[in-house]
Every structure is written in C-alpha cells, then in structure tokens.
Design an enzyme around this catalytic site. Structure first.
Site, short mmCIF file in Angstrom:
data_model
loop_
_atom_site.label_atom_id
_atom_site.label_comp_id
_atom_site.label_asym_id
_atom_site.label_seq_id
_atom_site.Cartn_x
_atom_site.Cartn_y
_atom_site.Cartn_z
N ILE A 33 0.82 -1.22 0.00
CA ILE A 33 0.00 0.00 0.00
C ILE A 33 0.85 1.26 0.00
O ILE A 33 0.32 2.36 0.09
CB ILE A 33 -0.95 0.01 1.21
CG1 ILE A 33 -0.17 -0.16 2.51
CG2 ILE A 33 -2.00 -1.06 1.08
CD1 ILE A 33 -1.03 -0.08 3.76
N GLY A 36 8.61 3.52 -0.27
CA GLY A 36 9.48 4.66 -0.10
C GLY A 36 10.92 4.22 -0.15
O GLY A 36 11.23 3.05 -0.35
N VAL A 41 5.58 -0.82 2.41
CA VAL A 41 4.56 -1.03 3.43
C VAL A 41 3.46 -1.90 2.85
O VAL A 41 3.00 -1.67 1.73
CB VAL A 41 3.99 0.31 3.92
CG1 VAL A 41 2.95 0.07 5.01
CG2 VAL A 41 5.10 1.20 4.42
N LYS A 56 5.88 -2.78 7.63
CA LYS A 56 6.89 -2.12 6.79
C LYS A 56 8.13 -3.00 6.76
O LYS A 56 8.71 -3.33 7.80
CB LYS A 56 7.23 -0.74 7.31
CG LYS A 56 8.33 -0.04 6.51
CD LYS A 56 8.52 1.39 6.95
CE LYS A 56 7.37 2.24 6.46
NZ LYS A 56 7.58 3.67 6.74
N ASP A 150 11.03 16.39 11.49
CA ASP A 150 10.59 16.37 10.09
C ASP A 150 9.06 16.35 10.00
O ASP A 150 8.47 15.43 9.43
CB ASP A 150 11.18 15.16 9.36
CG ASP A 150 11.21 15.39 7.84
OD1 ASP A 150 10.75 16.47 7.40
OD2 ASP A 150 11.66 14.51 7.11
#
Length: 710
Positions: A33, A36, A41, A56, A150
C-alpha cells in the site's frame, strides 16, 4: 496512482513484492500500500491476534547497515514509548531471515500529503482543528525531550474517522547516521519544511517543529508551500532571511501561523503547549468544521499508513516510522526505568555537516527533557549481551551491573572488665521492676475507677472544654492551622473511649483555620503554565483572564504581564487573577505611500517596525520611475509583519516602426500592434505612406498618436 508516482516508486524501492509471504509465522502480507526509499509497506493480517495491521519491510541497503539498525532500535524504543491519541502506535518488530520489518497500526484515511496530491485542501476551520491535535501531540513528545525533526504532510495520517496522527518519530535521527545514500531529491523533499536553524545547520529544539508545523498548515489550506523556489539553496536562503507571511484568507490562523514562522526562534511560541492555547482561541472565532474528504487506501489511492510517497519533491522515506523494536525488551524495560545518558561516542559519530542536529534534543533549552527517556540508555540495555559493546569503564556511558560489595564491620573486642558491671545491672533491673509495678497498679486503679473520654472532635472550642471539665479532666488547648472551621476541635489526645482519672490531662487541638499560602510569581510565564502553577498551590484561577496589548515589546503574546496577588499570602481556594499579553497592538500602514520615493516610503514603514520587502519593479504610465507604485497589504497589520512594496519603472517606451512605402492598412497594423494609435494625413485611395510623424525609430510612450503622411 499517477504514472509519475509509479515510476518514482519503482526507482526508489529496492524491495521485491512480498505479497502472500508469512513473516515469522504470524504476519501474512496481503498487498503493498506504499513504497518509499526506506522500504515497502503492506496491508497485513496478524494471524495471532486476528487483526489487520500495517507491516513495513526495510530496504535491503538499510537492513544491511548495522549502524543504522543499532541507532534505529534506540529511536524506535523511544517512539514506542509514546502513547498519545495523535501519535501512530508501534505494535511489534522482527526479522524473518534477512527481512527486518516493523508492525504499525493500520490507518486507512491516508495522509495529508495524499489529500493535497489529490487536489483536496482543508478549510480554515478544518486546519485549525487538525492543527490543534497535531500541536497536542508535539507538546506531549516535547515534554518528554523528543523532537520530531521532520513534520510534513506525509507524516500526518488519518484514521477512517478523520482523526489525525503524527508518524515517524525517531526516523530522521536514525537516517542521518545511516551510511546508505538516499535517492536524488531526498534532501529537497525534507528541506521544503525545514526551519531556518535546520537550513543553517545549527542545533534544533522544539521550536523547529513549530516552524515546520506552520508551513504544513499554510499548505493544507492554500495548496502551496511557502517559500517555494526553483532550487533548494535559494529556498533555504530566503527562509533564513524572511519571516513567514500568511495569506489573510486564513483568518484567525493568520497571526498564529505567522508567529510560528518567524526567523528567530525566540520570536516563535516558546512551546507547543502555548501554541495549543493560541489555536484554541482561533477555533473559538471559527465556525464548526465540515467532515474531512479523506483520501485513503479503501478508495484505491496510494494511502500508506506511514505515508511514504516517492516523488521528487518529498522524501517521505526519511520519515516513515521504521526500524527495529525488541518487544521482549520493551516488556521488560518500562520507559520509567530508562536512565539519561550522555554518550560522547554517539555525538562523535554524528556528522557536523548533517542538515539535522541528531543530538539536539539531549540539551535543548526550552524543551522539558524527561530523565526517564533518553536515547543511548536504550543502547546499553539492548546491547548488554552484544560482544561489540565495550565493557563498563568510567565515563564511557555504559551501565555498570556489578552489585556493590559492602564489607562487614569488624567485630568489637570483648574486655574482661565487663564482668564487673553485672551486679550493677541486676540492681538496676530490680529497681526498674518495682517502679514499673507501681505505675502499672496505679494505671489499673485509674482504669477501673476512671472516666471514659468523650468525643470532642468537631465541637466548638468552648463547648468541648466545658464538657471535658465537667468530666473532671484538666483541659489543655493547642491552637494549630487545619482545614477545619476556625475555633473547632479537630483532634484530641487521648482518643475517645479511653478512661482517665480525675484531674488527668486532656489535650484538645483547636483549628485556626487553613494556613495562608504565598501566591507564586507568575509574571513572565505562559498563561497555561501560570494557571497550572496556581492551581497546584490550591488557588482558583479565573477561566477568562484579562488580555491586553503590550506595546513595550517586553512580553510576547500569551505571556502573563501582571498578577496583583504575586507574593501575597492568601487562603487556599482564594480567587487569583492575572493579565495576559496579546503582544504588540496591530499597526496602521500609511495610506499615502503611492508616488512617494522608495527610500522615503521604506523609512516610514521601518519606523513603524514593519519588515519591508521590495518586489520586482513594474512599469507605470502615471507614476515616475523610483516612486512607490503600491504596497501590500494595506490597513492595520500585525506588528513587525512583512509589507511588500512595488516600485515604478516609469512608462513603457516603444520605437516608431518604419512604415514608408506601405499601404494604410499595413502601416496602421504595424503601429497599433506596438500599442500606439494610428492617424492619417492627405490620404487618397491606393496611396502609400511617405513618412510618419513622429519619424521611424523615435522612442515614444504607449498610446502615442502616430500620423501617417501620404
């Protein structure tokens, strides 16, 4: 998912599709889904607890980086210790062969990033409510000494009910020390929400998260990130020089976010708790929000519970809540047992040139560090059996586990002379027995013939004393402060039911009422901290304190500037009031700056403490070059806010085109196409132009009439 995102995803991911695989005999991976730079993930099924989760799986390059895994285990422990309704929950971690993975709660509402990418923005009311929940989560983490580093739309996730959670506490810190290189564009993605101090490479604190929060909130409503530029360097350069100017369409949020986005961190809110209070005030001035238009995995979008969107402008891989958490250790090592650590070796491993200061949270001023949560103490506990960990040495930051050995005290020598004391000891015991017996029999007589002590507690002092004297007791009154009503008995000795003889003493403690308590000084504290301090001392704080502007610039908005009871001694539950600063009052921008020379206009605005920003000059047919064409915004604006000034370049000049030998139609077209007006003289049908007035090549202003001579 759009084609460009698919291409970016393929380029970033080094993890093969593992759909259908069972990890450690427990987590069945169903479908990817999100992908990165740090991994992929999957929606998964926990067959043991029979629930849906997000799993993940780390990128192979990260999985093989021992330094990253060690640091991330530490950071993941910290993330797992955060229990807040607006922070993503970490369930489990493990390694199936060479596949390290992490188990998170499954959030199906997508992220703010996916919402913005789908073209959906928030209303001001929606942004205010979402922002307040985010600020509450940041305040919770900051009070425990943990900085996110972040904050961005990809890390604000929604559940199916629209509740927001912050993801990825700790990953930015861990990735900064990884030897693996991120894909091109990663720095730019992170830098889009970097604070000025991040851009300058200085130490970070909680106010860095507050700055990034402001950028995210502006983008959530406008769809545009502030300070956007063609290059990362130019964007960060502007951010270190100019404060955030918020679109007035954000209404009550404008002043709040502008304060969050100031260049000097001392000019921002001192902490996220104060920011929550400011957002509460803004929400009171807004209508109720409409339900969010979620963009989640159920509707087919690329909704990652950790929201890792691989695209050139965002390094979402840098903030997924990833890593390794040993649940066995987590069960054994409660967060309250973690000690603080100051491991200089870890600091030496941190590159000085890193954009994020990975150890800033250890000694950040203004952030309430929680001594029960510290980074390197986890490493010691987790790696106690690791042969690569150095044994305990004084000063090396490790934990010494050897028990302290306390030597036994030496035996005292015995002396022969002690035998000479025996007769005296025997005599003393005989005398003591006789005296004790006399006292015993006297007490027995009193117990048989004495009077039962009554219950005097709660009686008025005079009534209690009279009643006791009627029974033949010698009354002694002792005054003391107590919560009981002044003048009443709150204690007695002996207690009721004991027999006393005639004339025996009865002590009654009489209340003087509650003792007065000194009111603590709260001037200079935030409104929330002042209320908390006064309440903890037993005082009642007014729910609506007086708020005034402070044009002395001594106290920022939200700070207590006056408390008439400071230092006084008052009874508990006494009402206490104080006055809170609204900051400097708004200032009126002069309305007569148009047509004024720029230097003069700039001086006027600077004298009013506005931050003057000169935009690109523009032509003007009516205002001479060098004079102000217009300023924006106008009217009353916040103190020290930015004002944009546009200066005139004067009128536009064009050259008369050559038209000799042309017919009237062609000649007029050539003239009017340049913004000039065409006129004729001595025209006869079929005639051609002999010359023009003004002549060809002469520079004239727009709309000048050019006469054609035939």
């Amino acid at each position: 998912m759009c084609p460009s995102t698919v291409v970016a995803t393929m380029a970033l991911s080094g993890t093969t599709d593992l759909a259908g695989r069972m990890l450690d005999g427990r987590y069945l991976l169903r479908a990817p889904i999100g992908t990165g730079a740090s991994g992929r993930v999957y929606e998964a099924h926990d067959v043991k607890l029979r629930r849906r989760v997000a799993v993940k799986v780390l990128h192979e390059a990260l999985a093989s980086d021992a330094g990253f895994l060690r640091r991330f285990q530490t950071e993941a422990r910290v993330a797992a210790s955060l229990h807040h309704p607006n922070i993503v929950t970490v369930h489990d971690w493990g390694a199936d062969g060479d596949l390290p993975y992490m188990v998170l709660e499954l959030l199906e509402g997508g992220s703010l990033r996916s919402m913005l990418d789908a073209g959906t923005t928030l209303t001001v009311a929606q942004a205010a409510h979402v922002g307040r929940d985010v600020a509450r989560a940041l305040d919770y983490a900051h009070r425990r000494g943990i900085i996110h580093r972040d904050v961005k739309p990809a890390n604000l996730l929604f559940d199916e009910h629209g509740g927001v959670r912050i993801a990825d506490f700790g990953l930015a810190r861990a990735l900064a020390e990884a030897s693996w290189t991120e894909p091109a564009g990663a720095l730019f993605g992170t830098a889009r929400y970097a604070s000025p101090e991040q851009a300058l490479g200085t130490q970070l604190d909680a106010r860095s998260d507050i700055y990034a929060f402001a950028l995210v909130m502006v983008e959530s409503v406008t769809g545009t990130i502030p300070f956007a530029a063609d290059t990362t360097i130019s964007m960060l350069s502007v951010r270190t020089q100019r404060p955030l100017v918020v679109d007035p369409r954000l209404g009550p949020l404008t002043a709040v976010l502008e304060r969050c986005g100031r260049v000097d961190r001392d000019d921002r809110y001192p902490d996220a708790g104060t920011l929550v209070a400011a957002l509460d005030d803004a929400i009171e001035a807004l209508p109720p929000p409409a339900p969010l238009q979620l963009v989640g995995s159920r509707d087919g979008s690329d909704a990652d519970p950790t929201r890792v969107v691989a695209e050139p402008r965002a390094v979402d891989s840098a903030i997924g809540v990833e890593g390794v958490i040993d649940l066995v250790d987590l069960a054994e090592d409660d967060a309250a047992h973690y000690g603080d650590s100051d491991d200089d070796a870890v600091r030496r491993r941190t590159p000085a040139s890193a954009l994020f200061d990975q150890d800033a949270w250890r000694s950040t001023p203004g952030v309430g560090a929680d001594p029960t949560i510290a980074g390197d103490a986890f490493v010691v506990e987790a790696e106690r059996d690791d042969p690569s960990v150095a044994p305990y040495e004084p000063g090396n930051g490790s934990v010494r586990s050897e028990p302290e050995v306390v030597p036994e005290a030496p035996l005292e020598p015995r002396y022969r002379g002690e035998r000479r004391l025996v007769p005296y000891v025997v005599a003393f015991l005989v005398v003591a027995a006789i005296v004790g017996g006399a006292i015993f029999f006297a007490n027995m007589k009193s117990a048989i013939s004495g009077v039962l002590v009554g219950h005097y507690q709660g009686l008025d002092q005079a009534a209690a004393a009279a009643k006791a004297r009627e029974q033949g007791f010698a009354v002694h009154l002792v005054d003391a402060h107590n919560a009981a009503v002044a003048g009443t008995v709150f204690d007695q000795v002996p207690k009721p039911g004991i027999k006393l003889g005639k004339g025996d003493a009865l002590n009654l403690s009489v209340s003087l009422g509650p003792a007065k308590v000194q009111v603590p000084a709260v001037v200079g504290l935030t409104e929330a901290k002042a209320e908390q301090l006064l309440t903890s001392r037993g005082f009642v704080v007014s729910p609506s304190p007086t708020k005034v502007y402070d044009n002395t610039n001594k106290y920022a908005a939200g700070i207590v500037i006056h408390s008439p009871s400071d230092g006084q001694y008052l009874l508990p539950k006494s009402p206490v009031t104080f006055t809170v600063s609204l900051g400097h009052a708004p200032v009126q921008i002069p309305s007569s700056l148009q047509g004024v020379p720029y230097a003069q206009a700039k001086a006027q605005l600077a004298n009013l403490s506005f931050n003057v920003v000169r935009a690109a000059d523009q032509n003007s047919e009516t205002i001479p070059a060098g004079d102000v064409k217009f300023v924006s915004p106008t009217g009353t604006q916040p103190y020290k806010s930015a004002v944009t000034v546009v200066v005139s370049k004067g009128p536009v000049y064009v050259a008369i085109p050559p038209v000799a030998g042309k017919g009237i139609d062609a000649a007029c077209r050539a003239i009017t196409n340049l913004g000039l007006q065409c006129s004729g003289s001595n025209y006869t049908p079929g005639a051609t132009v002999k010359y023009s007035t003004p002549a060809a090549g002469k520079l004239v202003r727009l709309h000048t009439v050019v006469t054609l001579v035939f």
